[in-house]
Design a protein around this motif. Structure first.
Motif, PDB file in Angstrom:
ATOM      1  N   UNK A 105       8.127   7.360  -0.426  1.00 28.47           N
ATOM      2  CA  UNK A 105       7.635   6.028  -0.071  1.00 28.47           C
ATOM      3  C   UNK A 105       7.902   5.739   1.403  1.00 28.47           C
ATOM      4  N   UNK A 106       9.048   6.175   1.904  1.00 23.63           N
ATOM      5  CA  UNK A 106       9.391   5.947   3.309  1.00 23.63           C
ATOM      6  C   UNK A 106       8.395   6.637   4.242  1.00 23.63           C
ATOM      7  N   UNK A 107       8.087   7.887   3.955  1.00 24.34           N
ATOM      8  CA  UNK A 107       7.132   8.623   4.802  1.00 24.34           C
ATOM      9  C   UNK A 107       5.772   7.937   4.788  1.00 24.34           C
ATOM     10  N   UNK A 108       5.333   7.501   3.609  1.00 21.06           N
ATOM     11  CA  UNK A 108       4.051   6.809   3.515  1.00 21.06           C
ATOM     12  C   UNK A 108       4.106   5.455   4.208  1.00 21.06           C
ATOM     13  N   UNK A 109       5.268   4.789   4.158  1.00 21.24           N
ATOM     14  CA  UNK A 109       5.416   3.517   4.857  1.00 21.24           C
ATOM     15  C   UNK A 109       5.336   3.711   6.369  1.00 21.24           C
ATOM     16  N   UNK A 110       5.981   4.759   6.868  1.00 17.71           N
ATOM     17  CA  UNK A 110       5.875   5.078   8.298  1.00 17.71           C
ATOM     18  C   UNK A 110       4.419   5.268   8.682  1.00 17.71           C
ATOM     19  N   UNK A 111       3.699   5.997   7.839  1.00 20.90           N
ATOM     20  CA  UNK A 111       2.279   6.262   8.115  1.00 20.90           C
ATOM     21  C   UNK A 111       1.481   4.966   8.141  1.00 20.90           C
ATOM     22  N   UNK A 112       1.689   4.097   7.156  1.00 18.45           N
ATOM     23  CA  UNK A 112       0.897   2.867   7.086  1.00 18.45           C
ATOM     24  C   UNK A 112       1.237   1.909   8.217  1.00 18.45           C
ATOM     25  N   UNK A 113       2.528   1.764   8.519  1.00 18.89           N
ATOM     26  CA  UNK A 113       2.930   0.802   9.546  1.00 18.89           C
ATOM     27  C   UNK A 113       2.544   1.243  10.955  1.00 18.89           C
ATOM     28  N   UNK A 114       2.506   2.523  11.198  1.00 20.42           N
ATOM     29  CA  UNK A 114       2.246   3.002  12.561  1.00 20.42           C
ATOM     30  C   UNK A 114       0.771   3.309  12.825  1.00 20.42           C
ATOM     31  N   UNK A 115      -0.013   3.545  11.789  1.00 23.81           N
ATOM     32  CA  UNK A 115      -1.413   3.928  12.008  1.00 23.81           C
ATOM     33  C   UNK A 115      -2.420   2.939  11.427  1.00 23.81           C
ATOM     34  N   UNK A 116      -2.025   2.221  10.396  1.00 26.07           N
ATOM     35  CA  UNK A 116      -2.967   1.326   9.732  1.00 26.07           C
ATOM     36  C   UNK A 116      -2.738  -0.120  10.194  1.00 26.07           C
ATOM     37  N   UNK A 117      -3.756  -0.974  10.086  1.00 25.60           N
ATOM     38  CA  UNK A 117      -5.135  -0.656   9.681  1.00 25.60           C
ATOM     39  C   UNK A 117      -5.902   0.028  10.801  1.00 25.60           C
ATOM     40  N   UNK A 118      -6.710   1.000  10.428  1.00 24.79           N
ATOM     41  CA  UNK A 118      -7.533   1.694  11.414  1.00 24.79           C
ATOM     42  C   UNK A 118      -8.679   0.782  11.843  1.00 24.79           C
TER      43      UNK A 118
ATOM     44  N   UNK B 132       0.827  -1.204   0.000  1.00 23.33           N
ATOM     45  CA  UNK B 132       0.000   0.000   0.000  1.00 23.33           C
ATOM     46  C   UNK B 132       0.861   1.254   0.000  1.00 23.33           C
ATOM     47  N   UNK B 133       1.945   1.244   0.777  1.00 27.31           N
ATOM     48  CA  UNK B 133       2.833   2.411   0.826  1.00 27.31           C
ATOM     49  C   UNK B 133       3.483   2.652  -0.529  1.00 27.31           C
ATOM     50  N   UNK B 134       3.898   1.587  -1.208  1.00 27.43           N
ATOM     51  CA  UNK B 134       4.534   1.740  -2.519  1.00 27.43           C
ATOM     52  C   UNK B 134       3.544   2.277  -3.544  1.00 27.43           C
TER      53      UNK B 134
END
Length: 361
Positions: free
Chosen positions: A50-63, A10-12
């Motif tokens: 991609x790294x910033x989006x990966x941080x977002x997905x790994x730390x907050x998702x799945x909601x 998803x991040x990619x």
């Protein structure tokens, strides 16, 4: 594990989509501030995205759904990890213990941040430390506040140990970047004369053409999407579907007016402006040369898109293919626009040349 792979994918995907939207501004800024665009620098910025989006997905998702969450606690003991490590050692499995692996992963997660601090921003350990701590604190506070009030309570633990390990990861990352041999470092610190004219290469020309296509494609989406959303809300999906062709026609006409006006006023298409290129030297009057050049370039693509499907479905790809091929054999890579207008392509920062030039033989 499957969820982690899905979040990484998803991040990619999100990175690619956001990268497409930001590509034209990135190219324009690169040519104005640095005089050009290199693959290495583009790859670094895309990796950061991609790294910033990966941080977002790994730390907050799945909601989670609000009904399924359980309120999490808070760990403010900075030495809490010592007990986890001792327990893992006593059990004889320090390398496979989940608590130890979590500590290692927290460090590894922020290692790239240190590399980016050094590679892209030319900063050292102090900036990496502050960046790692600040980003980690923002993530932990987001979790502590239930995504800033979206949930009634935190569904993940606020852990001061995470702050420490994340910050350590950023510091280790910038330290490793500083220890790299000079030949392997990103050459970003040298003085750059952004105003010095550069050669007109085929790659530079193709990047400008891609920018033009993205401007038209994203512009069409920016017009169509709000139109369709409003239409669906007001009349329903079935009625809105009947107006898709009309909406597409309106979007195409609006973009033709915008890009043609831009070309007439500035003398360049958005893509040419992004890569700092311009056409010069023509026997035609200036305004006429710009119109002809527009029709031979992105304007031809836009006008062919107005044709009915049975014609446009093969004429548009053919036009794109011919335009691509003609970039390579033509003088100064001026391509089809230069051929039809009798002009040649130069760096926009070069001295003005107004003498007429002959067409390619």
């Amino acid at each position: 594990m499957r969820d982690q792979v899905a979040l990484g994918a998803l991040a990619i995907v999100a990175g690619v989509l956001v990268g497409i939207v930001l590509f034209v501004p990135f190219v324009a800024v690169s040519y104005r501030r640095r005089g050009g665009l290199t693959f290495g620098r583009f790859a670094l910025w895309f990796s950061l995205l991609v790294y910033v989006l990966a941080i977002w997905t790994y730390t907050l998702l799945p909601l989670p759904s609000p009904e399924s969450i359980r309120c999490a606690g808070v760990n403010l003991d900075p030495l809490d990890f010592v007990g986890d490590i001792r327990g893992a050692i006593s059990r004889g499995s320090p390398l496979t213990d989940p608590a130890v692996l979590q500590l290692v992963l927290n460090v590894m997660l922020f290692l790239p941040l240190g590399f980016f601090v050094r590679g892209l921003f030319r900063r050292g350990i102090l900036v990496a430390l502050l960046s790692g701590f600040g980003l980690s604190l923002f993530i932990e506070c987001t979790q502590l506040t239930g995504v800033w009030g979206l949930y009634p309570c935190a569904y993940r633990v606020f852990d001061v140990v995470d702050l420490m390990t994340n910050t350590l990861g950023a510091v280790l990352g910038v330290t490793l970047a500083l220890l790299l041999p000079r030949a392997m470092r990103v050459r970003d610190g040298e003085r750059i004369d952004a105003d010095r004219p550069r050669p007109v290469t085929s790659l530079r020309r193709l990047i400008g053409m891609l920018c033009d296509l993205l401007v038209v494609g994203l512009g069409s989406t920016a017009i169509l999407l709000p139109w369709q959303i409003v239409d669906v809300l007001l009349r329903g999906s079935d009625a809105a579907a009947d107006d898709d062709a009309i909406a597409q026609l309106v979007a195409n006409l609006v973009l033709i007016v915008v890009t043609l006006t831009w070309t007439l006023v500035t003398g360049r298409t958005p893509g040419n402006a992004a890569v700092q290129l311009r056409y010069t030297g023509s026997r035609l009057p200036s305004a006429l040369a710009r119109i002809v050049r527009y029709v031979g370039g992105i304007g031809g693509f836009q006008l062919l898109n107005l044709l009915p499907g049975e014609y446009g479905s093969w004429l548009v790809p053919l036009f794109v293919l011919v335009s691509f091929i003609l970039v390579f054999p033509t003088r100064t890579h001026r391509g089809l626009p230069g051929l039809v207008s009798g002009q040649r392509l130069v760096d926009a920062r070069a001295a003005d040349e107004r003498e007429p030039v002959a067409a390619d033989s």
